[in-house]
Design an enzyme around this catalytic site. Structure first.
Site, PDB file in Angstrom:
ATOM      1  N   GLU A  70      70.645  10.130 -37.809  1.00 55.14           N
ATOM      2  CA  GLU A  70      69.796   9.387 -36.875  1.00 55.14           C
ATOM      3  C   GLU A  70      69.040  10.368 -35.981  1.00 55.14           C
ATOM      4  O   GLU A  70      69.645  11.231 -35.356  1.00 55.14           O
ATOM      5  CB  GLU A  70      70.643   8.446 -36.023  1.00 55.14           C
ATOM      6  CG  GLU A  70      69.878   7.716 -34.926  1.00 55.14           C
ATOM      7  CD  GLU A  70      68.707   6.910 -35.457  1.00 55.14           C
ATOM      8  OE1 GLU A  70      67.562   7.306 -35.188  1.00 55.14           O
ATOM      9  OE2 GLU A  70      68.940   5.895 -36.159  1.00 55.14           O
ATOM     10  N   GLY A 116      68.943   1.710 -33.357  1.00 52.88           N
ATOM     11  CA  GLY A 116      67.583   1.481 -33.824  1.00 52.88           C
ATOM     12  C   GLY A 116      66.720   0.678 -32.877  1.00 52.88           C
ATOM     13  O   GLY A 116      67.072   0.458 -31.707  1.00 52.88           O
ATOM     14  N   CYS A 158      65.942  -2.547 -32.905  1.00 53.94           N
ATOM     15  CA  CYS A 158      66.475  -3.862 -32.527  1.00 53.94           C
ATOM     16  C   CYS A 158      67.272  -3.785 -31.233  1.00 53.94           C
ATOM     17  O   CYS A 158      67.036  -4.533 -30.297  1.00 53.94           O
ATOM     18  CB  CYS A 158      67.346  -4.414 -33.642  1.00 53.94           C
ATOM     19  SG  CYS A 158      68.148  -5.970 -33.203  1.00 53.94           S
ATOM     20  N   LYS A 212      65.320 -10.312 -25.511  1.00 53.68           N
ATOM     21  CA  LYS A 212      66.100 -11.494 -25.125  1.00 53.68           C
ATOM     22  C   LYS A 212      66.631 -11.355 -23.695  1.00 53.68           C
ATOM     23  O   LYS A 212      66.728 -12.336 -22.956  1.00 53.68           O
ATOM     24  CB  LYS A 212      67.256 -11.720 -26.100  1.00 53.68           C
ATOM     25  CG  LYS A 212      66.848 -12.423 -27.385  1.00 53.68           C
ATOM     26  CD  LYS A 212      65.595 -11.839 -27.943  1.00 53.68           C
ATOM     27  CE  LYS A 212      65.061 -12.331 -29.214  1.00 53.68           C
ATOM     28  NZ  LYS A 212      63.909 -11.519 -29.660  1.00 53.68           N
ATOM     29  N   SER A 231      49.873 -12.767 -32.099  1.00 56.70           N
ATOM     30  CA  SER A 231      50.666 -13.923 -31.659  1.00 56.70           C
ATOM     31  C   SER A 231      51.833 -14.191 -32.587  1.00 56.70           C
ATOM     32  O   SER A 231      52.255 -15.339 -32.747  1.00 56.70           O
ATOM     33  CB  SER A 231      49.781 -15.169 -31.578  1.00 56.70           C
ATOM     34  OG  SER A 231      49.454 -15.629 -32.877  1.00 56.70           O
ATOM     35  N   GLY A 235      51.805  -6.114 -35.613  1.00 56.24           N
ATOM     36  CA  GLY A 235      52.612  -5.863 -36.799  1.00 56.24           C
ATOM     37  C   GLY A 235      53.291  -4.514 -36.761  1.00 56.24           C
ATOM     38  O   GLY A 235      53.210  -3.776 -35.765  1.00 56.24           O
ATOM     39  N   ASP A 242      63.522  -2.874 -43.001  1.00 55.78           N
ATOM     40  CA  ASP A 242      62.070  -2.944 -42.838  1.00 55.78           C
ATOM     41  C   ASP A 242      61.295  -2.045 -43.793  1.00 55.78           C
ATOM     42  O   ASP A 242      60.071  -2.166 -43.888  1.00 55.78           O
ATOM     43  CB  ASP A 242      61.688  -2.578 -41.401  1.00 55.78           C
ATOM     44  CG  ASP A 242      62.184  -3.593 -40.388  1.00 55.78           C
ATOM     45  OD1 ASP A 242      62.802  -4.592 -40.799  1.00 55.78           O
ATOM     46  OD2 ASP A 242      61.952  -3.384 -39.182  1.00 55.78           O
ATOM     47  N   HIS A 256      77.621 -36.167 -28.675  1.00 49.78           N
ATOM     48  CA  HIS A 256      76.562 -36.661 -27.797  1.00 49.78           C
ATOM     49  C   HIS A 256      76.946 -36.417 -26.347  1.00 49.78           C
ATOM     50  O   HIS A 256      78.094 -36.632 -25.964  1.00 49.78           O
ATOM     51  CB  HIS A 256      76.366 -38.169 -28.025  1.00 49.78           C
ATOM     52  CG  HIS A 256      75.402 -38.801 -27.074  1.00 49.78           C
ATOM     53  ND1 HIS A 256      74.036 -38.664 -27.199  1.00 49.78           N
ATOM     54  CD2 HIS A 256      75.614 -39.562 -25.957  1.00 49.78           C
ATOM     55  CE1 HIS A 256      73.441 -39.321 -26.216  1.00 49.78           C
ATOM     56  NE2 HIS A 256      74.378 -39.880 -25.452  1.00 49.78           N
TER      57      HIS A 256
END
Length: 459
Positions: free
Chosen positions: A32, A38, A40, A49, A177, A265, A305, A438
Site C-alpha cells: 500500500e 483506501g 472508501c 456519511k 450529479s 467520475g 474499481d 408497524h
C-alpha cells in the site's frame, strides 16, 4: 521471503482479500502506497456519511420548532465538522490495522509494480522485491479530470478536497450529479451554502429510474439546491472568486462561486503497475478478467474499481472473497451482479437492486408493478420525511421480483431484504404474506407488493 498471496492495494477489496486469504491458511502481504483502507475509508464512503450525518442533524435543528422544541442561536464550526469526520475515519482505520495484525498479514508500505507473474517490486517508503504464488491487483480509482476545468485542488476541487473544507463556503458549484455529486450537494447545503449542480445529461442520478431521478430533483430543489440538467461547464476563470461559464438549455450564463467541485467520475489506477511488462490485457481503461477475476496472465488477478464491474465498496469486497476462495481451490459461485444493491445517501435516500422497468421490458418480461408512496406511511409521517416511494417490479408469469427502486427515509437500510427476496426467488405473494412490523419504513415493501397484486389495503 515468498508469499502465497500479495495484494496490491488495501481498500475494501484489498484488505478483504488479504484477511480471507489468511483465514484460508495463505501467507499473505499487502502493498500500500497511501493510507490503509483506501479511498472508501479515508476519502469516500465513511467520510461522506459522517459529513452527511452532520447535515441531517443541522437540518433537524433548524426545523426543531416543527417538533415543539425551541432552540437558541446555532453556528457552524468547520474545524469541528471536519475533525469529527477524520476522527471516525481514524477509528475505522485502527480497526482494519487490528484485523490485519490479528490475521498475521504483513503490510508493506510503498508503491507496488509487478515485474513478473510472481514478483512485485516495492518502491518508496520501503524498497524490496517480494515473491508470491498469486498477485491480486486492487489499486482502486482516482477522480476523473475534465480538460475544460482541470482539477487543481485550489479553485477546482475533487471530491477528496471537497470532503475536507478548511473554511465555510458560501457558494458552491458541483459538476456531476452521480451519487458523490448529490451527496456533496446535500452536505454543503447543510453548511448553509448556495449550491448549484450542473449535469450534462437530461436527468440527475442518471443510472436510477426516471421517477427516482425526478423525485430527488424535486427534493433537492425544495431544499434550496439549484439543479441544471442538459448543461455543461465550458470554462472556469478565477479572480478572487470562481466564474464558471455554463451552457444551459436557456442559454449561456456565468455562475460566481467560492469553489467548483468536479465529481464527473473516476479513472482506474492501472498505470505504472507493470501490466505492460507482464502482458495483462486491458480494455477501455479496465483490466479484463474472467468471472473469478483471473486475468489472461496465470497467477495475476484483479478486483474492484480496476475492472469493469460496479465501482462500489461492497462489490469489491464480494469480488475479493470469491477470488480468494477460487485461488484456495474452493468452488465458489460466481458473483451475481444482477442482485447488487446500490445506495445514495441523500435526503431522501435512494436504494435500488435488480432491473429497471425499461430494462425488464427490453428483456421481454411482462410486468406487474406496485408502488407505495411514503406520504401514506405512518413512520415517515412521524419522522417528518414523507418524500418518496417504493417501486417493485415483478415478472407477471412467475411472480418473481425483477427489480426494486426506493427513494425515501432510511431506504438504504431495507434494500438488502429485497436483494435477498430477488436472489432466493421469493414471489410477490410470499412477500405480501411476510408480516412486517408497524410502524416501520420496511412495511412499505409489503404495501408495494400488495399494490402490484391489486390487493392494497392502505392506499
Amino acid at each position: 521471503m515468498k508469499y502465497d498471496l500479495v495484494v496490491i492495494g488495501s481498500g475494501p477489496g484489498g484488505y478483504t482479500a488479504a484477511i480471507k486469504a489468511s483465514q484460508l491458511g495463505m501467507k499473505t502481504a499487502i502493498v500500500e502506497c497511501a493510507e490503509i483502507g483506501g479511498v472508501c475509508l479515508n476519502r469516500g464512503c465513511i467520510s461522506t456519511k459522517t459529513l452527511l450525518k452532520y447535515a441531517q442533524v443541522f437540518d433537524t435543528m433548524t426545523h426543531c420548532y416543527d417538533y415543539g422544541i425551541c432552540a437558541g442561536d446555532m453556528y457552524l464550526d468547520a474545524e469541528k465538522i471536519v475533525g469529527r469526520s477524520r476522527a471516525v475515519t481514524a477509528t475505522m482505520r485502527k480497526g482494519i490495522d487490528f484485523l490485519l495484525k490479528k490475521n498475521k498479514i504483513e503490510v508493506i508500505h510503498g508503491f507496488g509494480t509487478i515485474t513478473s507473474p510472481n514478483t512485485v517490486a516495492v518502491s518508496g517508503e520501503e524498497q524490496r522485491e517480494i515473491s508470491a504464488s498469486h498477485i491480486i491487483i486492487a489499486t482502486g480509482a482516482r477522480p476523473k479530470d475534465n480538460p475544460s476545468f482541470p482539477i487543481d485542488e485550489q479553485n477546482v476541487w475533487s471530491y477528496k478536497k471537497g470532503l475536507f473544507p478548511e473554511y465555510i463556503l458560501k457558494t458552491v458549484l458541483i459538476a456531476g450529479s452521480g451519487a458523490t455529486g448529490v451527496e456533496l450537494a446535500m452536505f454543503y447545503k447543510g453548511l448553509n451554502a448556495e449550491v448549484t449542480i450542473v449535469e450534462t445529461l437530461p436527468a440527475i442520478v442518471p443510472r436510477e429510474e426516471p421517477e427516482i431521478s425526478e423525485q430527488l430533483r424535486r427534493s433537492l430543489q425544495k431544499a434550496g439546491i439549484r439543479v441544471l440538467t442538459n448543461s455543461r461547464i465550458n470554462s472556469v476563470k478565477v479572480d478572487d472568486y470562481c466564474f464558471a461559464e455554463v451552457s444551459t438549455p436557456q442559454g449561456s450564463e456565468t455562475i460566481k462561486c467560492d469553489q467548483v467541485l468536479s465529481v464527473t467520475g473516476v479513472v482506474a489506477n492501472i498505470e505504472n503497475i507493470g501490466l505492460e511488462t507482464v502482458g495483462v490485457e486491458v480494455e477501455n481503461g479496465k483490466i479484463k478478467t474472467d468471472p473469478y477475476y483471473r486475468t489472461n496472465v496465470p497467477g495475476i488477478y484483479a478486483i474492484g474499481d480496476v475492472i469493469d464491474t460496479p465501482a462500489l465498496a461492497h462489490v469489491a469486497s464480494a469480488e475479493a472473497i470469491t477470488c480468494v476462495e477460487k485461488i484456495a481451490g474452493l468452488e465458489p459461485d460466481a458473483l451475481d451482479y444482477g442482485v447488487i444493491p446500490t445506495c445514495i445517501y441523500t435526503t431522501p435516500e435512494i436504494a435500488s437492486v435488480g432491473l429497471s422497468e425499461k430494462a425488464a421490458k427490453e428483456a421481454g418480461y411482462s410486468l406487474r408493478i406496485g408502488k407505495f408512496p411514503f406520504t401514506a406511511s405512518g413512520k415517515a409521517a412521524a419522522m417528518g420525511n414523507k418524500d418518496g416511494f417504493v417501486k417493485l417490479i415483478f415478472d407477471q408469469k412467475t411472480d418473481k421480483l425483477l427489480g426494486s427502486h426506493l427513494i425515501g427515509p432510511n431506504v438504504t437500510e431495507v434494500i438488502s431484504e429485497l436483494a435477498l427476496v430477488q436472489k432466493m426467488g421469493i414471489t410477490g405473494k410470499q412477500l405480501m404474506k411476510t408480516v412486517h412490523p408497524h410502524p416501520t419504513i420496511s412495511e412499505a415493501i409489503v404495501e408495494a407488493a400488495a399494490a402490484a397484486h391489486n390487493e392494497a389495503i392502505h392506499l
